[in-house]
Design a protein around this motif. Sequence first.
Motif, PDB file in Angstrom:
ATOM      1  N   UNK A 258       4.123   7.668  -2.971  1.00  0.00           N
ATOM      2  CA  UNK A 258       3.675   6.621  -3.888  1.00  0.00           C
ATOM      3  C   UNK A 258       4.215   5.271  -3.454  1.00  0.00           C
ATOM      4  N   UNK A 259       3.323   4.280  -3.393  1.00  0.00           N
ATOM      5  CA  UNK A 259       3.673   2.907  -3.021  1.00  0.00           C
ATOM      6  C   UNK A 259       3.420   2.006  -4.224  1.00  0.00           C
ATOM      7  N   UNK A 260       4.496   1.554  -4.862  1.00  0.00           N
ATOM      8  CA  UNK A 260       4.379   0.792  -6.106  1.00  0.00           C
ATOM      9  C   UNK A 260       3.556  -0.476  -5.932  1.00  0.00           C
ATOM     10  N   UNK A 261       3.735  -1.174  -4.802  1.00  0.00           N
ATOM     11  CA  UNK A 261       3.080  -2.472  -4.618  1.00  0.00           C
ATOM     12  C   UNK A 261       1.562  -2.367  -4.578  1.00  0.00           C
ATOM     13  N   UNK A 262       1.022  -1.167  -4.304  1.00  0.00           N
ATOM     14  CA  UNK A 262      -0.431  -0.992  -4.238  1.00  0.00           C
ATOM     15  C   UNK A 262      -1.040  -0.575  -5.575  1.00  0.00           C
ATOM     16  N   UNK A 263      -0.203  -0.229  -6.534  1.00  0.00           N
ATOM     17  CA  UNK A 263      -0.693   0.313  -7.800  1.00  0.00           C
ATOM     18  C   UNK A 263      -1.405  -0.764  -8.613  1.00  0.00           C
ATOM     19  N   UNK A 264      -2.563  -0.414  -9.158  1.00  0.00           N
ATOM     20  CA  UNK A 264      -3.377  -1.358  -9.949  1.00  0.00           C
ATOM     21  C   UNK A 264      -3.351  -1.008 -11.427  1.00  0.00           C
ATOM     22  N   UNK A 288       5.137   2.190 -15.999  1.00  0.00           N
ATOM     23  CA  UNK A 288       6.433   1.517 -15.800  1.00  0.00           C
ATOM     24  C   UNK A 288       6.171   0.068 -15.446  1.00  0.00           C
ATOM     25  N   UNK A 289       5.649  -0.697 -16.409  1.00  0.00           N
ATOM     26  CA  UNK A 289       5.337  -2.101 -16.155  1.00  0.00           C
ATOM     27  C   UNK A 289       4.009  -2.238 -15.434  1.00  0.00           C
ATOM     28  N   UNK A 290       4.023  -2.963 -14.322  1.00  0.00           N
ATOM     29  CA  UNK A 290       2.786  -3.208 -13.589  1.00  0.00           C
ATOM     30  C   UNK A 290       2.304  -1.992 -12.811  1.00  0.00           C
ATOM     31  N   UNK A 291       3.125  -0.979 -12.669  1.00  0.00           N
ATOM     32  CA  UNK A 291       2.744   0.204 -11.908  1.00  0.00           C
ATOM     33  C   UNK A 291       3.109   1.451 -12.712  1.00  0.00           C
ATOM     34  N   UNK A 292       2.839   2.603 -12.155  1.00  0.00           N
ATOM     35  CA  UNK A 292       3.256   3.862 -12.765  1.00  0.00           C
ATOM     36  C   UNK A 292       4.385   4.454 -11.932  1.00  0.00           C
ATOM     37  N   UNK A 293       5.048   5.450 -12.474  1.00  0.00           N
ATOM     38  CA  UNK A 293       6.063   6.188 -11.724  1.00  0.00           C
ATOM     39  C   UNK A 293       5.682   7.659 -11.749  1.00  0.00           C
ATOM     40  N   UNK A 294       5.961   8.337 -10.638  1.00  0.00           N
ATOM     41  CA  UNK A 294       5.676   9.760 -10.519  1.00  0.00           C
ATOM     42  C   UNK A 294       7.002  10.492 -10.396  1.00  0.00           C
ATOM     43  N   UNK A 295       7.265  11.378 -11.334  1.00  0.00           N
ATOM     44  CA  UNK A 295       8.481  12.190 -11.295  1.00  0.00           C
ATOM     45  C   UNK A 295       8.263  13.312 -10.289  1.00  0.00           C
ATOM     46  N   UNK A 296       8.870  13.179  -9.121  1.00  0.00           N
ATOM     47  CA  UNK A 296       8.652  14.158  -8.060  1.00  0.00           C
ATOM     48  C   UNK A 296       9.220  15.523  -8.410  1.00  0.00           C
ATOM     49  N   UNK A 297      10.161  15.573  -9.339  1.00  0.00           N
ATOM     50  CA  UNK A 297      10.716  16.861  -9.744  1.00  0.00           C
ATOM     51  C   UNK A 297       9.736  17.656 -10.598  1.00  0.00           C
ATOM     52  N   UNK A 314      -1.133   6.219  -4.513  1.00  0.00           N
ATOM     53  CA  UNK A 314      -0.749   7.627  -4.539  1.00  0.00           C
ATOM     54  C   UNK A 314      -1.541   8.337  -3.451  1.00  0.00           C
ATOM     55  N   UNK A 315      -0.845   8.882  -2.466  1.00  0.00           N
ATOM     56  CA  UNK A 315      -1.514   9.577  -1.368  1.00  0.00           C
ATOM     57  C   UNK A 315      -0.863  10.936  -1.156  1.00  0.00           C
TER      58      UNK A 315
END
Length: 669
Positions: A258-264, A288-297, A314-315
Amino acid sequence: MPLDQEGIARGCARALPGASVEAARQLCRAEIERFSAALGEGDLLVACTQEAPLFSERAESAGHQGRLDFVNLREQAGWSAEAKAATPKIAALIAAAAVPMPETAIVSYVSEGVTLVYGRDETAIEAAEALENRLNLTVLLTRPGEVPPPRTTRFPVLKGTIRSARGHLGAFELVVDDYAAPAPSSRASLAFGPARDGAKSRCDVILDLSGGTPLFPAHHKRPGYLRADPRDPAMVQKAIFRAGELVGTFDKPRFVTFTESLCAHSRNRRTGCTRCLDLCPVGAIAPAGDHVVIDTNICAGCGACTAVCPTGAASYALPPADALLRRLRALLLTYIDCGGARPVLLVHEGEHGAPLIDSLARHGDGLPARVLPFAVNEVTALGVETIAAAFAYGAAELRVLMGARPREDTAALDRTLALADAVLRGFGFGEGRVGVIAADDPDTLAEALRLLPRRDGVAEPRRFLPLGDKRGVTQTALKELGKAAPVPAEIVKLPERAPFGNLRVDTEGCTLCLACVSVCPTGALRDNPDRPMLSFTEDACVQCGLCAATCPEKVITLEPRLNLTKAAAEPRLIKEEEPFACIRCGKLFGTRSTIERVAAQLSTSHWMYKGSAANLDLIRMCADCRAITVTEGSGLDPYAASERPRIVTTEDYLAAREAGAPEDPKKLN
């Protein structure tokens, strides 16, 4: 199985220059020394998966440093009613298996065996007794009836109902209502003391034998959460066995990069793209604000988020899109180069598809010679880039093999197939080129494959190399597909929420406020620092909708489409105006349409400006001139200071004394 060694060698030589192909009849037994002798010659690919453990053990004992890969030719090609025609397919399978896959990052869990057995009666206590020598146990009974107390208290037995649960293996957090401990003097049945709500607890493992609603969505994918129907003894014993093994350190792949800067997802508190949030079955994604977060666990690797992510933020990493397409390229191009025709790509998961294909080979006619199996980690991670590339490389049909009653949510796959179908129809491939085969037995699979139409693929397959990130690979695959399409088309209409498209702007209503530019996450909308201007680059637009949601005039609408013209990659001017000049000093500020619109609205809606040309002129002035004009009209000097007090001297004191005035000269004035 019949093997055309020369034909296979010729086919592999095209795809794998410099590689040698050797045939054997019993490499795992009578000819095992041939394998041992080849271990010092670099990378090896063995066309046998049944005896893979034996070959791996030999390679490890010999200290083999190169790659050792395996490919199944027997069940996938050789054991078939069409085996004599399978030479192109066998060469293709070998070429694809020889393409190296990158290593995947690892996520680790640590469990110390602190386990909560959650149940409702003696079944939970009996399960805990079976595990007491291996785990640190607590039993929690929800709304228990008459439960006889254990003869010896070897672990706590408590009462409570889990209100909420979160976390994963090694880090579960629970909130329990109706929590109470039993009285040690309980006689015929457990008698619990006063209960309280909101009790909190932590554990490493949850063994849920309550028979109620699962504590987590897609519960079978939650690491460390084991659930079984207490009425099914076999399921209970299986869950007990699995729970006993959950002590120590455990690894799993990091499925998503996941690359936060690319999240729309969001900009300036305006929500844009929510595709991944809508589809994640395990709840591993959160804003999480301007982007999302992915809990890898928590992420279980279904890949739904990566399949629908428009920007490539997300790739999928098992494997990445470019690596998967390189293997697909080798498979299809080798098959066609060896004389194969009308290839059907059968996309499947190893857990479901491989056993079904094996059964069809052992007990039926096997796969047809033109059906090329292509294994992926999760079919729900299948993206439009893979489908577009498959047809650009020459596929005639694509089918996704899955269970008749899939345990996973297929919404992401359905959306991907709908998008791919729209693209293929727009390029003249016709209806039904992509679809799903829902089968749980080999006979159903065989019948579905038998009924597939025998349509041709593209006349001249494209040979592009998939390079770059997911968004770049997707755009390349679609452009190459357009070049190979039966019907050339530069613009194809797409369904709603497609990740490509145009913007329609009502330029008459646009005031060039440029609010849309400030929220565009991909730079598709841009301004000009030197003059009022708005431009749009269609190739960069992901149809997130942030611009339309932010526009104060509501003059922006989305138009999903695929544009393959050169103009799509170039900035297109949407609107440009001359800057407005201050009517007093000539300084440039704002745009004429904005200034005149504000002046027109105030002249009819605000008491201060109705019928007052002078006040309306203030709107047409820059900030400095506006302040000066207002103060001039009031007879005030904006730069004037208050009068300074007079300096008191000795003479003032003496004069005051002679005049009989007060001693304080400050009172003279």
